[in-house]
Scaffold this motif. Structure first.
Motif, PDB file in Angstrom:
ATOM      1  N   THR A   1       0.825  -1.206   0.000  1.00 25.67           N
ATOM      2  CA  THR A   1       0.000   0.000   0.000  1.00 25.67           C
ATOM      3  C   THR A   1       0.860   1.258   0.000  1.00 25.67           C
ATOM      4  O   THR A   1       0.528   2.265  -0.633  1.00 25.67           O
TER       5      THR A   1
ATOM      6  N   HIS B   1     -19.516   6.919  10.398  1.00 27.11           N
ATOM      7  CA  HIS B   1     -19.942   6.278   9.155  1.00 27.11           C
ATOM      8  C   HIS B   1     -20.983   5.178   9.385  1.00 27.11           C
ATOM      9  O   HIS B   1     -21.444   4.554   8.416  1.00 27.11           O
TER      10      HIS B   1
ATOM     11  N   ASN C   1     -17.334  -4.607   0.657  1.00 32.28           N
ATOM     12  CA  ASN C   1     -15.898  -4.435   0.890  1.00 32.28           C
ATOM     13  C   ASN C   1     -15.262  -5.707   1.441  1.00 32.28           C
ATOM     14  O   ASN C   1     -14.070  -5.943   1.274  1.00 32.28           O
TER      15      ASN C   1
ATOM     16  N   THR D   1     -10.624   0.492   3.534  1.00 31.13           N
ATOM     17  CA  THR D   1     -10.059   1.391   2.522  1.00 31.13           C
ATOM     18  C   THR D   1     -11.179   2.086   1.753  1.00 31.13           C
ATOM     19  O   THR D   1     -12.122   1.448   1.293  1.00 31.13           O
ATOM     20  N   GLY D   2     -11.072   3.405   1.640  1.00 25.21           N
ATOM     21  CA  GLY D   2     -12.099   4.177   0.966  1.00 25.21           C
ATOM     22  C   GLY D   2     -13.178   4.678   1.893  1.00 25.21           C
ATOM     23  O   GLY D   2     -14.002   5.515   1.505  1.00 25.21           O
ATOM     24  N   VAL D   3     -13.197   4.164   3.124  1.00 20.47           N
ATOM     25  CA  VAL D   3     -14.186   4.611   4.113  1.00 20.47           C
ATOM     26  C   VAL D   3     -13.511   5.448   5.190  1.00 20.47           C
ATOM     27  O   VAL D   3     -13.950   6.558   5.503  1.00 20.47           O
TER      28      VAL D   3
ATOM     29  N   THR E   1      -6.774   7.644   5.363  1.00 25.93           N
ATOM     30  CA  THR E   1      -5.545   6.875   5.191  1.00 25.93           C
ATOM     31  C   THR E   1      -4.677   6.830   6.456  1.00 25.93           C
ATOM     32  O   THR E   1      -4.150   5.768   6.798  1.00 25.93           O
TER      33      THR E   1
END
Length: 488
Positions: free
Chosen positions: A122, A177, A263, A284-286, A289
């Motif tokens: 990553t 979230h 996911n 990842t994406g939620v 980073t």
């Protein structure tokens, strides 16, 4: 040499050091991987599964509380098996955990390597060969455990703090979230799919999420080194259980509420198969980073805490059995300078290091995945140990009545019976559920038990010819273990 003439370990582990050892074992790397795998298979029902898994966890903690409080000794499950069930069961109480710990060390180290390379990928930083990562992790903690328990506990406290921070970071950053709609339907089923088909993954999730809780058992293996063990074993269990339970529930509920189920299944890419990665990958994406990086690093640290504690706790089991000479007494020695059971530690550390280069080759002969295969060996060994512990608890009031009667934390007799039977039933039932996924792994455990039986009967006969009754030796507590209670 008389069983009471062996050198004892005189360095002691304090309350918070013991809590760190316990929490690191009970959580470990599994909390960063297992929930995502189970969510992919069972969906929102894992929120119920984690709550259900607390029931057998409480049974296990009560068992450890009563046995550990009544007879706080090094090598707890060996001692409880041999003194409260029978000498042969004591032999299984030391031999089966040896195989399980070898497997667990390999599982944690290979998982560490996979997670490390995923994180490095990553970050665009290349990769580390699996064997090198395994050797580095296992070698480091083999050396640390060899040179002293005080160093081990200091490292463990720092690691567990980092592990907890990573888990808290995932929960806190995930809460905004969370969508309540993600928690339903609890038991998702496809068109025409019977309810039983969705209930089976839920049941597997209960078992899988419960397995890490068995890490609480390490506390009875270091009883000799714990400060004021009669009082501190219950304290360590209470504090550790609270931390582990709250964090585990928080992780599972945040995962389901905040992370889209796709996911974790990656539909269309892997045919709906669970993702091998853990919390950092599925989020990842939620999540931001930096948070993903913190979670990823915490997962690596979690693997280290597991390895560290395995060396610390179960080397004491072998050391204690060696004092009875049921296994070669060379493993009973304590290092003059480092005050550690150094040879017992080497027994656990060297075989996994030698096996590391061949782990990848097992995929071809041990379906399913080698890590899943190793897990079956690990949990089968742990379940066998807890089943022996359940019988030992049942026999405690009869074999050592004063130890039971004057325990600071004494389970009422009806509760004791329920806890004893409950642990045996849960252990046997969960074993059946787990081994069905890798019968060959269970076959290895059975073969190991047969080999252990052969070794046991050989040593019994060999010592009988010398005029030494090993069975009698395995029935009585040593003098230093009789302090504070009668050996009746």
């Amino acid at each position: 040499m008389s069983a009471d003439e062996y050198k004892l370990i005189d360095e002691q582990v304090g309350l918070w050091g013991a809590v760190a050892l316990l929490v690191g074992t009970a959580l470990g790397m599994s909390i960063f991987i297992v929930p995502t795998q189970m969510a992919a298979a069972a969906g929102p029902s894992i929120t119920v599964a984690i709550l259900v898994s607390i029931v057998p966890m409480v049974l296990g903690v009560l068992l450890l509380l009563q046995l550990g409080g009544a007879i706080p000794v090094a090598g707890g499950i060996y001692v409880y098996g041999s003194r409260l069930v029978g000498p042969f069961w004591g032999m299984l109480g030391v031999s089966v955990p040896v195989l399980a710990v070898w497997s667990y060390l390999l599982f944690a180290a290979v998982g560490f390597s996979d997670y490390l390379n995923g994180l490095l990928d990553t970050l665009g930083m290349g990769s580390v060969p699996t064997v090198a990562a395994v050797w580095g992790l296992l070698g480091l903690f083999l050396v640390l455990n060899y040179v002293g328990v005080q160093i081990v506990t200091k490292v463990q406290i720092a690691f567990v703090i980092a592990l907890i921070l990573g888990m808290v970071a995932f929960v806190v950053s995930g809460i905004p979230h969370v969508e309540t709609a993600n928690y339903t339907p609890v038991f998702p089923s496809g068109e025409g799919q019977p309810f039983a088909d969705s209930f089976a993954p839920f049941l597997l999730a209960v078992v899988t999420l419960y397995i890490p809780f068995q890490g609480f058992g390490m506390i009875i293996e270091i009883g000799e080194e714990l400060e004021n063990p009669v009082e501190n074993i219950p304290r360590v269990l209470a504090i550790g259980m609270a931390i582990v339970t709250v964090l585990s529930i928080a992780i599972v509920f945040t995962l389901i509420g905040a992370i889209p189920l796709e996911n974790m299944t990656v539909s269309g890419q892997l045919g709906g198969e669970p993702v091998d990665g853990g919390l950092a990958e599925v989020a990842t994406g939620v999540l931001p980073t930096p948070i993903l990086l913190v979670v990823g690093v915490s997962a690596l640290i979690a693997a280290a805490t597991t390895v560290n504690t395995l060396f610390t706790s179960y080397s004491r089991t072998v050391m204690r059995a060696a004092r009875d000479e049921v296994v070669p007494d060379v493993f009973a020695s304590v290092h003059d300078d480092y005050n550690t059971p150094h040879r017992a530690i080497l027994l656990f550390g060297i075989p996994p290091l030698l096996a590391a280069p061949f782990v990848g080759q097992l995929d071809a002969i041990t379906p399913p995945d080698v890590l899943d295969w190793l897990v079956v060996v690990v949990v089968t060994g742990i379940f066998i140990a807890f089943a022996i512990g359940g019988v030992a608890l049942w026999n405690l009031p009869k074999v050592f009545p004063q130890r039971y009667e004057y325990s600071i934390y004494k389970l009422p007799m009806p509760v004791l019976r329920i806890v004893a039977v409950g642990n045996v039933v849960v252990s046997l039932a969960f074993t059946v559920l787990v081994v069905s996924s890798a019968p060959s792994a269970f076959a290895v455990v059975l073969a190991w038990m047969a080999l252990s039986a052969a070794l046991y009967f050989y040593r019994i006969r060999a010592y009988d010819k010398k005029g030494v009754d090993l069975k009698e030796r395995m029935a009585l507590l040593h003098k230093h273990e009789q302090v504070g209670g009668s050996d009746d």
